[in-house]
Write an enzyme that holds these catalytic residues in place. Structure first.
Site, PDB file in Angstrom:
ATOM      1  N   ASP A 117     -34.991 -41.682  35.697  1.00 37.01           N
ATOM      2  CA  ASP A 117     -36.428 -41.439  35.815  1.00 37.01           C
ATOM      3  C   ASP A 117     -37.191 -42.510  35.043  1.00 37.01           C
ATOM      4  OD1 ASP A 117     -38.677 -40.222  36.645  1.00 37.01           O
ATOM      5  OD2 ASP A 117     -38.545 -38.501  35.292  1.00 37.01           O
ATOM      6  N   TYR A 228     -29.170 -50.872  40.268  1.00 38.17           N
ATOM      7  CA  TYR A 228     -28.523 -49.967  41.219  1.00 38.17           C
ATOM      8  C   TYR A 228     -28.477 -50.475  42.651  1.00 38.17           C
ATOM      9  CZ  TYR A 228     -33.406 -48.633  41.978  1.00 38.17           C
ATOM     10  OH  TYR A 228     -34.746 -48.660  42.219  1.00 38.17           O
ATOM     11  N   LYS A 316     -31.937 -33.717  43.790  1.00 44.29           N
ATOM     12  CA  LYS A 316     -32.673 -33.590  42.535  1.00 44.29           C
ATOM     13  C   LYS A 316     -32.174 -32.451  41.652  1.00 44.29           C
ATOM     14  CE  LYS A 316     -36.313 -35.578  42.028  1.00 44.29           C
ATOM     15  NZ  LYS A 316     -37.542 -36.042  42.611  1.00 44.29           N
ATOM     16  N   CYS A 410     -52.515 -14.118   7.581  1.00 48.11           N
ATOM     17  CA  CYS A 410     -51.209 -14.085   8.233  1.00 48.11           C
ATOM     18  C   CYS A 410     -51.127 -12.884   9.170  1.00 48.11           C
ATOM     19  CB  CYS A 410     -50.112 -14.003   7.177  1.00 48.11           C
ATOM     20  SG  CYS A 410     -48.485 -13.736   7.892  1.00 48.11           S
ATOM     21  N   CYS A 413     -48.389 -10.384   7.474  1.00 50.01           N
ATOM     22  CA  CYS A 413     -48.553  -9.688   6.185  1.00 50.01           C
ATOM     23  C   CYS A 413     -49.991  -9.683   5.699  1.00 50.01           C
ATOM     24  CB  CYS A 413     -47.652 -10.313   5.128  1.00 50.01           C
ATOM     25  SG  CYS A 413     -48.230 -11.929   4.580  1.00 50.01           S
ATOM     26  N   CYS A 426     -48.730 -19.374   5.612  1.00 48.23           N
ATOM     27  CA  CYS A 426     -48.981 -18.069   5.020  1.00 48.23           C
ATOM     28  C   CYS A 426     -48.632 -18.177   3.542  1.00 48.23           C
ATOM     29  CB  CYS A 426     -48.092 -17.035   5.698  1.00 48.23           C
ATOM     30  SG  CYS A 426     -47.914 -15.538   4.722  1.00 48.23           S
TER      31      CYS A 426
HETATM   32  S1  IVH Z   1     -31.760 -46.402  45.296  1.00 53.23           S
HETATM   33  C1  IVH Z   1     -33.486 -47.338  49.267  1.00 53.23           C
HETATM   34  N1  IVH Z   1     -30.598 -45.650  43.054  1.00 53.23           N
HETATM   35  O1  IVH Z   1     -35.677 -43.532  42.655  1.00 53.23           O
HETATM   36  C2  IVH Z   1     -32.868 -46.895  48.006  1.00 53.23           C
HETATM   37  N2  IVH Z   1     -32.955 -45.433  43.242  1.00 53.23           N
HETATM   38  O2  IVH Z   1     -37.293 -42.470  45.252  1.00 53.23           O
HETATM   39  C3  IVH Z   1     -33.822 -46.982  46.941  1.00 53.23           C
HETATM   40  N3  IVH Z   1     -34.042 -44.538  41.256  1.00 53.23           N
HETATM   41  O3  IVH Z   1     -37.805 -46.078  43.728  1.00 53.23           O
HETATM   42  C4  IVH Z   1     -33.450 -46.572  45.650  1.00 53.23           C
HETATM   43  N4  IVH Z   1     -32.213 -44.319  40.055  1.00 53.23           N
HETATM   44  O4  IVH Z   1     -37.157 -45.976  41.316  1.00 53.23           O
HETATM   45  C5  IVH Z   1     -31.760 -45.787  43.738  1.00 53.23           C
HETATM   46  N5  IVH Z   1     -29.454 -45.045  41.150  1.00 53.23           N
HETATM   47  C6  IVH Z   1     -30.615 -45.173  41.807  1.00 53.23           C
HETATM   48  C7  IVH Z   1     -31.850 -44.819  41.262  1.00 53.23           C
HETATM   49  C8  IVH Z   1     -33.001 -44.953  42.014  1.00 53.23           C
HETATM   50  C9  IVH Z   1     -33.528 -44.172  40.095  1.00 53.23           C
HETATM   51  C10 IVH Z   1     -35.474 -44.450  41.634  1.00 53.23           C
HETATM   52  C11 IVH Z   1     -36.061 -45.740  42.125  1.00 53.23           C
HETATM   53  C12 IVH Z   1     -36.580 -45.464  43.491  1.00 53.23           C
HETATM   54  C13 IVH Z   1     -36.703 -43.986  43.503  1.00 53.23           C
HETATM   55  C14 IVH Z   1     -36.464 -43.485  44.895  1.00 53.23           C
END
Ligand code: IVH
Length: 669
Positions: A117, A228, A316, A410, A413, A426
């Site tokens: 995040d 990633y 999620k 308080c 008490c 207190c």
């Molecule tokens: S892949 C097309 N891998 O999540 C694939 N996204 O809603 C695009 N994010 O904008 C993203 N960790 O900011 C991917 N291991 C991960 C991720 C990741 C966080 C975020 C990223 C992206 C959003 C997707």
């Protein structure tokens, strides 16, 4: 010159490699000092030969001039977002869809990764050199934050090449910039001290840090990255997403260690549960997992919709933050007497737990966030900590909301509540039931009444069984009451009663300390006992009188006065007295036995080891009288530093004078 150049190049390569060991692998090979030496050598060579500085040198992370505004960057391949799933059924449906699309009944191999995040960014490397960094923006066009990303130590300025893996001509890397939870808290603490507005969560802190026009500010923020995915890649071919993650890691890019190859969707679901369980322990915020079809040719066939790829899915976790309504604010009294305002809310589910209370910390926080009863608020539950109110959604106010102030008495008490720094407390101390267990455990502790056998466990039992309501009740406990308690044998009950009985003889300093008056520790208790000699005298002392005692400042004085102003405390003290607890210093040494007995003593000048009040008291304890004027009747004049006219009077009248040392000697006799 060639030698210098090759030394510089060697140093850069070494530093680059050690950055990789440290930031990417988290497994350094050299000490910090050794690293600093390499860096120092490079810095001084570059200072001598500035023409040899290149933008990818590890010395070139900071120092870019502030911008007026960010330029835009068009992403050659759009940075899409992900479709979200919240239920297992949706994940299974995704797998079916993938198979249908690919027209296969075989198991699909996936890569599962933590979903971080933070903030998505892209970095372009040309021939291995970092050139342009950008935010995701709307997916098509982002902002050019190159100079900010250059300050992030977890992002290499040049890629590592190895024999097995050459660096591609062009590489666009995608990743998530984030801030660790601990660093976020430290950052907010620092901002609080500077009076700057706080960040609501680590993601906002990361975003705010990357959006700085002045990269020297970004450089001070504890930003990290996990890479990633890839955008364009030229001069290199890959077959699977997994391979690309491994390649990124080899090139010196930081990839999350929790990524995992899964042979089918069931393994992905297992992975989800495993990561959800580890979520709190990672130190950074994850909001789910990302599931990606591993084979890149499959990804190509599945392609994308306008918004998101068909080959990936975000599964999620339950959110940590949510919006709800404050129904009421109450004041909770803690074990040390602190009043904490707590919001009672419409129940809301946060990361798997139903929450209906959140802390508002203290009155200052309420005022700063302007939280009112009836407000719609964002609440947040992070890790194991108590849920807290993050902010008010001011746009949802109806005008009916009520401001809140902590009570002046308080709620448990009814003792007075005083402000102590940012907190309200207190003053009930030993007499406040909310503080009871703590107060009793303190009363019985070693430096206080030293009641052996009255540890936390026994205290808890005594309070929970309703056998004691305050410390004075200890002295009326009976053996029959103790015996039914858990693990209380005849012998231990007997021992406890004896220990309680013996505590009645504790000296005054211990008793004062045992009362648990705020700011009165063992030492201050001794000072007070020595000066006032009885609880009765201490009780009557005004704030001014207290402050005249050496070592007693306004905070202690205030606290003592407030303590003895509480009716309940006075009642408990009265009962301690009736129980036979010694509330005064031992009686003065029998008059006849002291050389000071019956003597009149005058003090002049300042004494080095005693205050005037202490000295007078010592005389009086020994049956003497401390008087202020010298006459023929005076027995001794004690002469301190810079004596006044009394010294002259003594000489004129032939009265015996004593130095401070001689006086102290006399006291001992
Ligand atoms: S892949 C097309 N891998 O999540 C694939 N996204 O809603 C695009 N994010 O904008 C993203 N960790 O900011 C991917 N291991 C991960 C991720 C990741 C966080 C975020 C990223 C992206 C959003 C997707």
């Amino acid at each position: 010159m060639n030698e210098v150049l090759s030394r510089i190049e060697k140093l850069r390569e070494a530093i680059c490699y050690h950055n990789y060991r440290y930031y990417v692998l988290d497994d350094p090979e050299i000490s910090d000092t050794q690293y600093d030496q390499l860096m120092q050598e490079l810095i001084s060579l570059e200072q001598k030969y500035p023409q040899l500085i290149t933008p990818d040198s590890p010395t070139q992370r900071v120092g870019a001039p502030p911008l007026d505004k960010f330029q835009t960057v068009r992403h050659a391949i759009a940075m899409l977002s992900l479709a979200n799933a919240f239920e297992e059924a949706e994940v299974l449906e995704f797998d079916k869809r993938v198979k249908r699309f690919l027209n296969t009944s075989e198991e699909i191999e996936y890569v599962a990764e933590p979903k971080i995040d933070g903030l998505a960014v892209e970095m372009a490397y040309e021939k291995g050199i970092f050139t342009v960094g950008s935010t995701r923006g709307d997916g098509e066009v982002g902002e050019d934050i190159t100079q900010n990303l250059r300050t992030v130590k977890y992002i290499p300025l040049r890629l590592l090449a190895s024999q097995t893996r050459q660096v591609p001509d062009l590489l666009e890397v995608r990743g998530e910039v984030y801030i660790d939870m601990k660093d976020f808290e430290a950052l907010n603490r620092e901002r609080e001290e500077l009076g700057e507005p706080l960040f609501a969560n680590p993601r906002n802190a990361a975003a705010g840090s990357l959006r700085q026009l002045d990269s020297s500010i970004t450089a001070k923020r504890p930003l990290k990255i996990f890479c990633y995915g890839l955008g364009r890649i030229q001069g290199f071919s890959l077959e699977t997403h997994w391979e690309s993650l491994m390649a990124m890691q080899d090139w010196g890019l930081r990839v999350n260690k929790l990524v995992q190859k899964c042979h089918n969707i069931n393994e992905v679901i297992e992975y989800y549960h495993k990561i959800a369980e580890q979520r709190e322990g990672q130190g950074y915020e994850m909001d789910g997992i990302v599931i990606k079809v591993n084979r890149l040719d499959y990804q190509g066939r599945l392609a994308t919709t306008t918004k998101s790829p068909r080959w990936a899915l975000a599964y999620k976790f339950e959110p940590r933050e949510g919006t709800t309504l404050i129904k009421e604010i109450i004041a909770q009294v803690g074990r040390t007497g602190t009043l904490t305002p707590v919001a009672v809310m419409e129940p809301i589910r946060l990361s798997g737990v139903e929450i209906s209370r959140a802390t508002l910390h203290n009155q200052d926080e309420i005022d700063k966030k302007d939280v009112r009863v009836g407000d719609a608020v964002v609440v947040r539950r992070a890790g194991d900590v108590i849920p807290e109110v993050v902010k008010v959604i001011a746009g949802r106010r109806s005008g009916q909301e009520r401001r809140y102030r902590l009570p002046e008495r308080c709620p448990v008490c009814n003792s007075e509540v005083v402000k102590d720094g940012a907190y309200h407390r207190c003053t009930g101390g030993i007499s406040c039931p909310a503080q009871l267990k703590e107060a009793i455990a303190h009363f019985a502790s070693k430096g206080a009444m030293d009641i052996e056998g009255l540890g936390d466990k026994t205290v808890n039992l005594l309070v929970e069984k309703g056998l004691i309501d305050n410390v004075a009740d200890l002295y009326s406990l009976k053996k029959e009451e103790l015996l039914p308690l858990e693990r209380m044998a005849d012998k231990s009950a007997q021992n406890l009663l004896v220990a309680i009985e013996e505590s009645k003889g504790a000296n005054l300093a211990r008793v004062i300390y045992a009362l648990g008056i705020r700011h009165v520790g063992e030492h201050i208790a001794k000072v007070l006992a020595q000066h006032f000699a009885s609880i009765e005298a201490l009780k009557k002392a005004t704030k001014d009188e207290l402050m005249q005692v050496r070592e007693i400042g306004p905070q202690v004085a205030e606290s003592v006065v407030t303590f003895f102003r509480q009716e309940k405390n006075l009642q408990v003290i009265e009962r301690l007295k009736q129980a036979g607890v010694r509330l005064a210093a031992p009686a003065a040494i029998p008059a006849k036995e002291s050389p000071l007995a019956g003597k009149r003593v005058v003090f002049t000048g300042s004494l080095e080891t005693l205050t005037r009040a202490q000295a007078k008291k010592l005389v009086e304890d020994r049956g003497g009288r401390a008087v202020s004027a010298v006459s023929k009747e005076t027995d001794y004049v004690v002469v301190g530093k810079e004596p006044g006219s009394k010294y002259d009077d003594a000489k004129a009248l032939g009265v015996k004078t004593l130095t401070e040392d001689q006086f102290l000697q006399l006291l001992k006799e």
